[in-house]
Design an enzyme around this catalytic site. Sequence first.
Site, PDB file in Angstrom:
ATOM      1  N   ARG A  92       0.840  -1.814  -0.253  1.00  0.00           N
ATOM      2  CA  ARG A  92       0.388  -0.020  -0.071  1.00  0.00           C
ATOM      3  C   ARG A  92       0.645   1.209   0.376  1.00  0.00           C
ATOM      4  O   ARG A  92       0.067   2.238  -0.449  1.00  0.00           O
ATOM      5  CB  ARG A  92      -0.898   0.280   1.318  1.00  0.00           C
ATOM      6  CG  ARG A  92      -2.205  -1.009   1.708  1.00  0.00           C
ATOM      7  CD  ARG A  92      -2.957  -1.077   2.124  1.00  0.00           C
ATOM      8  NE  ARG A  92      -2.422  -1.342   3.867  1.00  0.00           N
ATOM      9  CZ  ARG A  92      -2.025  -1.172   4.585  1.00  0.00           C
ATOM     10  NH1 ARG A  92      -3.021  -0.270   5.025  1.00  0.00           N
ATOM     11  NH2 ARG A  92      -1.411  -1.495   5.525  1.00  0.00           N
ATOM     12  N   ASN A 119      -5.883  -2.573   2.536  1.00  0.00           N
ATOM     13  CA  ASN A 119      -6.438  -4.066   2.917  1.00  0.00           C
ATOM     14  C   ASN A 119      -7.354  -4.774   2.724  1.00  0.00           C
ATOM     15  O   ASN A 119      -8.317  -4.094   3.375  1.00  0.00           O
ATOM     16  CB  ASN A 119      -5.269  -4.267   3.849  1.00  0.00           C
ATOM     17  CG  ASN A 119      -3.685  -4.509   3.720  1.00  0.00           C
ATOM     18  OD1 ASN A 119      -3.441  -4.330   2.719  1.00  0.00           O
ATOM     19  ND2 ASN A 119      -3.601  -4.736   4.975  1.00  0.00           N
TER      20      ASN A 119
END
Length: 90
Positions: free
Chosen positions: A20, A38
Amino acid sequence: MSQICVKASVKGIVQGVGFRFHTAHEGLQGGLSGYAMNLPDGSVEVLACGSEANVNKLLAWLESGPKTSRVDNIDAEIIEWRHIDGFEIK
């Protein structure tokens, strides 16, 4: 230059490996806005909005991701344009 938003689901070893963070960095470098988040199934959802060329560059980068990850599959779809400030890590 056309503006688009794409939502992508990235599967593989993509959680707990900085995916990320690196995605947000790549997105910001390309002048994009959106997020990387996520999901409970172990995948990462990426929303990227900006110029079509730069969104496509990010999608190409997502195919390999950072060296710490392993991308097995990406499902991406163009969605309705939305204005988002910055590129968030969720």
